[in-house]
Design a protein around this motif. Structure first.
Motif, mmCIF file in Angstrom:
data_model
loop_
_atom_site.group_PDB
_atom_site.id
_atom_site.type_symbol
_atom_site.label_atom_id
_atom_site.label_comp_id
_atom_site.label_asym_id
_atom_site.label_seq_id
_atom_site.Cartn_x
_atom_site.Cartn_y
_atom_site.Cartn_z
ATOM 1 N N CYS A 53 6.228 16.137 1.145
ATOM 2 C CA CYS A 53 5.386 14.944 1.051
ATOM 3 C C CYS A 53 6.311 13.749 0.896
ATOM 4 O O CYS A 53 7.013 13.639 -0.120
ATOM 5 N N THR A 54 6.308 12.886 1.872
ATOM 6 C CA THR A 54 7.141 11.692 1.838
ATOM 7 C C THR A 54 6.305 10.495 1.427
ATOM 8 O O THR A 54 5.190 10.289 1.928
ATOM 9 N N VAL A 55 6.842 9.711 0.503
ATOM 10 C CA VAL A 55 6.112 8.605 -0.107
ATOM 11 C C VAL A 55 6.754 7.282 0.267
ATOM 12 O O VAL A 55 7.985 7.151 0.196
ATOM 13 N N SER A 56 5.942 6.316 0.654
ATOM 14 C CA SER A 56 6.474 4.994 0.972
ATOM 15 C C SER A 56 6.780 4.232 -0.308
ATOM 16 O O SER A 56 6.259 4.543 -1.375
ATOM 17 N N GLN A 98 0.843 -1.186 0.000
ATOM 18 C CA GLN A 98 0.000 0.000 0.000
ATOM 19 C C GLN A 98 0.883 1.243 0.000
ATOM 20 O O GLN A 98 1.765 1.383 0.828
ATOM 21 N N VAL A 99 0.631 2.131 -0.925
ATOM 22 C CA VAL A 99 1.394 3.371 -1.020
ATOM 23 C C VAL A 99 0.835 4.376 -0.026
ATOM 24 O O VAL A 99 -0.377 4.584 0.054
ATOM 25 N N GLN A 100 1.729 5.015 0.697
ATOM 26 C CA GLN A 100 1.316 6.050 1.646
ATOM 27 C C GLN A 100 2.037 7.348 1.350
ATOM 28 O O GLN A 100 3.241 7.340 1.091
ATOM 29 N N LEU A 101 1.292 8.438 1.384
ATOM 30 C CA LEU A 101 1.839 9.767 1.173
ATOM 31 C C LEU A 101 1.552 10.577 2.435
ATOM 32 O O LEU A 101 0.393 10.646 2.874
ATOM 33 N N VAL A 102 2.571 11.197 2.990
ATOM 34 C CA VAL A 102 2.413 11.951 4.229
ATOM 35 C C VAL A 102 2.946 13.363 4.026
ATOM 36 O O VAL A 102 4.149 13.549 3.807
ATOM 37 N N GLU A 103 2.044 14.352 4.107
ATOM 38 C CA GLU A 103 2.436 15.752 3.937
ATOM 39 C C GLU A 103 2.810 16.371 5.279
ATOM 40 O O GLU A 103 2.341 15.946 6.336
ATOM 41 N N SER A 104 3.621 17.404 5.194
ATOM 42 C CA SER A 104 3.993 18.181 6.377
ATOM 43 C C SER A 104 4.389 19.577 5.926
ATOM 44 O O SER A 104 4.590 19.823 4.736
ATOM 45 N N GLY A 105 4.491 20.491 6.899
ATOM 46 C CA GLY A 105 4.994 21.814 6.596
ATOM 47 C C GLY A 105 3.964 22.915 6.545
ATOM 48 O O GLY A 105 4.319 24.090 6.378
ATOM 49 N N GLY A 106 2.700 22.574 6.662
ATOM 50 C CA GLY A 106 1.677 23.611 6.641
ATOM 51 C C GLY A 106 1.709 24.453 7.899
ATOM 52 O O GLY A 106 2.432 24.160 8.851
ATOM 53 N N GLY A 107 0.908 25.527 7.889
ATOM 54 C CA GLY A 107 0.856 26.389 9.062
ATOM 55 C C GLY A 107 0.238 27.723 8.735
ATOM 56 O O GLY A 107 -0.376 27.912 7.685
ATOM 57 N N LEU A 108 0.418 28.654 9.665
ATOM 58 C CA LEU A 108 -0.107 30.011 9.532
ATOM 59 C C LEU A 108 1.041 30.953 9.180
ATOM 60 O O LEU A 108 2.084 30.935 9.836
ATOM 61 N N TYR A 149 -3.036 8.075 -5.877
ATOM 62 C CA TYR A 149 -2.908 8.052 -4.426
ATOM 63 C C TYR A 149 -2.852 9.490 -3.920
ATOM 64 O O TYR A 149 -2.282 10.364 -4.591
ATOM 65 N N TRP A 150 -3.424 9.684 -2.716
ATOM 66 C CA TRP A 150 -3.464 11.003 -2.097
ATOM 67 C C TRP A 150 -2.902 10.939 -0.684
ATOM 68 O O TRP A 150 -3.044 9.927 0.008
ATOM 69 N N GLY A 151 -2.323 12.044 -0.267
ATOM 70 C CA GLY A 151 -1.973 12.200 1.130
ATOM 71 C C GLY A 151 -3.166 12.717 1.911
ATOM 72 O O GLY A 151 -4.242 12.942 1.350
ATOM 73 N N GLN A 152 -2.975 12.912 3.206
ATOM 74 C CA GLN A 152 -4.077 13.335 4.070
ATOM 75 C C GLN A 152 -4.282 14.843 4.063
ATOM 76 O O GLN A 152 -5.306 15.336 4.535
ATOM 77 N N GLY A 153 -3.330 15.571 3.527
ATOM 78 C CA GLY A 153 -3.435 17.015 3.429
ATOM 79 C C GLY A 153 -2.752 17.740 4.571
ATOM 80 O O GLY A 153 -2.637 17.219 5.687
ATOM 81 N N THR A 154 -2.297 18.950 4.274
ATOM 82 C CA THR A 154 -1.721 19.824 5.288
ATOM 83 C C THR A 154 -2.295 21.225 5.075
ATOM 84 O O THR A 154 -2.401 21.692 3.947
ATOM 85 N N SER A 155 -2.692 21.861 6.166
ATOM 86 C CA SER A 155 -3.416 23.122 6.077
ATOM 87 C C SER A 155 -2.468 24.317 6.025
ATOM 88 O O SER A 155 -1.511 24.409 6.805
ATOM 89 N N VAL A 156 -2.760 25.217 5.099
ATOM 90 C CA VAL A 156 -2.004 26.461 4.956
ATOM 91 C C VAL A 156 -2.979 27.629 5.101
ATOM 92 O O VAL A 156 -3.992 27.683 4.404
ATOM 93 N N THR A 157 -2.669 28.521 6.021
ATOM 94 C CA THR A 157 -3.488 29.710 6.218
ATOM 95 C C THR A 157 -2.615 30.939 6.061
ATOM 96 O O THR A 157 -1.590 31.062 6.740
#
Length: 120
Positions: free
Chosen positions: A22-25, A1-11, A109-117
């Motif tokens: 986004c790191t991909v398995s 199963q391919v997993q995509l994990v995003e990071s780095g979002g913020g205000l 495949y999609w990651g779970q998302g990271t929020s940017v404000t």
């Protein structure tokens, strides 16, 4: 199963910068095109940028061209989105995706998302 994990979002304030990752398995990262999409509140998900498996070809939405840069690091199985000169209209949840082909880019495949404000 391919997993995509995003990071780095913020205000961040308008005019500021953020770098999403986004790191991909898996061991076949360089075989696939990668892309970033975003979805603002009450709007449909839209394309932001894509990059070929080799990293040599990229494309951007007109709204981010000249401000955002997509790149990838094969050794880290990671795709990045450098976002500069951010505007309030860039506020959204950002998703990375993987496609079997660069064009057409069809997210499989999609990651779970990271929020940017972006505040004005």
């Amino acid at each position: 199963q391919v997993q995509l994990v995003e990071s780095g979002g913020g205000l961040v304030q308008a005019g500021g910068s953020l770098r999403l990752a986004c790191t991909v398995s898996g061991r076949t990262f360089s075989l696939y095109a990668m892309g970033w999409f975003r979805q603002a509140p009450g709007k449909e998900r839209e394309f932001v940028a894509r990059i070929s498996g080799s990293g040599g070809v990229t494309a951007y939405a007109d709204s981010v061209k000249g401000r955002f840069t997509i790149s990838r690091d094969t050794a880290k199985n990671t795709v990045f989105l450098q976002m500069n000169t951010l505007k309030p209209e860039d506020t959204a949840v950002y998703y990375c995706s993987r496609s079997d082909t660069y064009f057409p880019f069809v997210p499989k495949y999609w990651g779970q998302g990271t929020s940017v404000t972006v505040s004005s």
